[in-house]
Motif scaffolding. Structure first.
Motif, PDB file in Angstrom:
ATOM      1  N   LEU A 120       0.819  -1.213   0.000  1.00 65.01           N
ATOM      2  CA  LEU A 120       0.000   0.000   0.000  1.00 65.01           C
ATOM      3  C   LEU A 120       0.853   1.263   0.000  1.00 65.01           C
ATOM      4  CD1 LEU A 120      -2.741  -1.099   2.599  1.00 65.01           C
ATOM      5  CD2 LEU A 120      -2.919  -1.050   0.098  1.00 65.01           C
ATOM      6  N   GLN A 121       2.029   1.201   0.665  1.00 70.92           N
ATOM      7  CA  GLN A 121       2.938   2.349   0.737  1.00 70.92           C
ATOM      8  C   GLN A 121       4.336   1.900   0.314  1.00 70.92           C
ATOM      9  OE1 GLN A 121       1.627   3.169   5.008  1.00 70.92           O
ATOM     10  NE2 GLN A 121       1.880   5.271   4.243  1.00 70.92           N
ATOM     11  N   PRO A 122       4.584   1.812  -0.983  1.00 76.07           N
ATOM     12  CA  PRO A 122       5.865   1.271  -1.481  1.00 76.07           C
ATOM     13  C   PRO A 122       7.085   2.037  -0.996  1.00 76.07           C
ATOM     14  CG  PRO A 122       4.243   1.437  -3.253  1.00 76.07           C
ATOM     15  CD  PRO A 122       3.658   2.152  -2.071  1.00 76.07           C
ATOM     16  N   ASP A 123       6.939   3.311  -0.666  1.00 81.76           N
ATOM     17  CA  ASP A 123       8.093   4.087  -0.220  1.00 81.76           C
ATOM     18  C   ASP A 123       8.628   3.617   1.134  1.00 81.76           C
ATOM     19  OD1 ASP A 123       5.506   5.169   0.610  1.00 81.76           O
ATOM     20  OD2 ASP A 123       6.663   6.679   1.703  1.00 81.76           O
ATOM     21  N   LEU A 124       7.829   2.872   1.908  1.00 81.18           N
ATOM     22  CA  LEU A 124       8.289   2.356   3.198  1.00 81.18           C
ATOM     23  C   LEU A 124       9.316   1.245   3.028  1.00 81.18           C
ATOM     24  CD1 LEU A 124       4.967   2.198   5.258  1.00 81.18           C
ATOM     25  CD2 LEU A 124       6.680   4.011   5.222  1.00 81.18           C
ATOM     26  N   GLY A 125       9.156   0.435   1.972  1.00 83.80           N
ATOM     27  CA  GLY A 125      10.082  -0.658   1.701  1.00 83.80           C
ATOM     28  C   GLY A 125      10.251  -0.828   0.212  1.00 83.80           C
TER      29      GLY A 125
END
Length: 440
Positions: free
Chosen positions: A200-205
């Motif tokens: 959902l939040q690719p910037d986290l990983g």
């Protein structure tokens, strides 16, 4: 001044000192020492001395420097880099793939040491720098390392379950088997959370770019062999222990030596690597011991005030409630006590009352041992005074602040609470394996 007000003043003073950036062991130890002297005069000096003796007599603590040394050897010799390179090559297309691999690594680490603090040391020295260097969100990765280390007192060989077995007079083998499925369940839930959150939040990983994932099959197989080396080290260390040939401390020494010889055979054990590993092992081991020593003194003051007994009485007196309500209250008491006591202290203090009460209520003592370990580990990561939180703060790089550590652990605490609820609702999650093995 009432004891309740003294306890509140101690907690507020502790949090104030921590927020000013004081060293963890200094803040905790100073508040404990000052409170002891003000309450009991010169007799309060016995508390630090007694804490030192308790720490020095804790034989399983000898595993701590061994596993820290093993972690630093794997890190300084770049063997850990091979492992994380393998995860990125084989799981590079998945957002959060390296964090998922870290949970898998921590399961192995947990099976290696049986102690949460040693797992934290290895995770923070191997996993955390690699995750940060590859652009992972600092709050996400801090939570991953802390959550992964929580498996240390649940996955066998768990030192805490051995102590519980001694006090509750239950078979150690059954308790270890009872912890396997709940431990793997928590690991699976952690992995599912990371995968969903990073999707959902690719910037986290972030996943690897497409051109970076285009690696020849021969290179993939080479990295797979290199990445499996820690598993070989784990097998070399654990087979003698499981077979009953060595103790936990002796197995930790075997693991440290196996990591050392692996680095030698790969021609990566230089003088610089060895010197850095020894220096950092000494520094981290001493830091851990100072923190544990300060926390033991802090807990001893609370025990002297009668605060622990008050909590114990509040949550365990027979109030005519449903047995399940009493059980839940007992777990809540562990969560509260865990804000200022370690798991061993909690067990020693309340076990003489809780173990007979569990039997009277009609619950299985092996099952309750698993509930205890999960609950105390949740307490370890619950603000304001959680062991894992402060240990992470002491080891984390400067860009990770205390507020980041507190925020990072909240989702994983919720997941562990859900796992605890599942084990409570379905006791066979922990009892099926020991019943199957020992039933035969």
């Amino acid at each position: 001044m009432s004891y309740e007000m003294i306890a509140l003043l101690m907690f507020s003073s502790l949090m104030l000192m921590l927020m000013t950036g004081q060293r963890v062991f200094g803040a905790v130890g100073a508040v404990a020492s000052l409170a002891a002297i003000l309450l009991w005069g010169t007799g309060g000096s016995d508390i630090p001395y007694a804490s030192v003796m308790k720490l020095m007599k804790w034989y399983p603590l000898l595993t701590l420097p061994m596993f820290i040394f093993m972690g630093y050897v794997l890190s300084e010799s770049k063997i850990a880099d091979d492992l994380y390179r393998m995860f990125h090559v084989w799981m590079g297309s998945i957002n959060g793939g390296l964090a998922i691999g870290t949970i898998g690594l921590m399961v192995l680490v947990s099976a290696m040491n049986g102690l949460s603090v040693a797992g934290m040391a290895i995770g923070a020295t191997i996993a955390l720098p690699e995750l940060l260097r590859r652009g992972y969100d600092k709050r996400m990765v801090t939570g991953v390392v802390q959550a992964g280390s929580s498996l240390g007192i649940l996955v066998p060989p768990s030192v805490v379950l051995v102590l519980y077995a001694m006090i509750a007079r239950q078979p150690v083998g059954q308790l270890w088997l009872a912890g396997i499925m709940p431990g793997l369940l928590m690991a699976a839930m952690f992995i599912a959370y990371i995968a969903i959150r990073c999707a959902l939040q690719p910037d986290l990983g972030p996943a690897l770019k497409k051109e970076e994932r285009q690696v020849p099959l021969t290179e993939k197989l080479r990295l797979l062999r290199a990445g499996l080396l820690p598993i070989v080290i784990f097998a070399v260390m654990m087979v003698p222990f499981v077979s009953g040939w060595t103790s936990l401390v002796e197995s930790s020494a075997i693991g440290a030596m196996a990591a050392f010889f692996a680095a030698v055979l790969k021609r990566r054990m230089t003088r610089t690597v060895f010197e850095n590993s020894v220096r950092q092992t000494l520094a981290i081991s001493c830091m851990f011991m100072w923190i544990i020593l300060a926390a033991l003194g802090f807990g001893a003051v609370f025990d002297g005030l009668g605060a622990v007994k008050a909590i114990d009485s509040l949550f365990t007196e027979q109030l005519g409630l449903n047995p399940w309500i009493v059980l839940i209250l007992m777990q809540l008491s562990f969560l509260i006590m865990g804000t200022f006591l370690d798991d061993t202290a909690m067990l020693v203090i309340v076990a003489p009352l809780y173990v007979p009460l569990v039997t009277v209520l009609g619950f299985d003592l092996v099952w309750y041992g698993v509930l205890y370990t999960i609950t105390t580990q949740i307490a370890y990561m619950t603000p304001p005074f959680g062991y894992n939180l402060f240990l992470m703060r002491a080891m984390a790089p400067p860009e990770i602040e205390l507020k980041d550590i507190y925020a990072s652990i909240l989702p994983f605490v919720c997941i562990m609470a859900l796992a605890l609820a599942l084990v409570m609702a379905f006791p066979q999650l922990s009892l099926w394996l020991p019943e199957t093995v020992y039933g035969q």
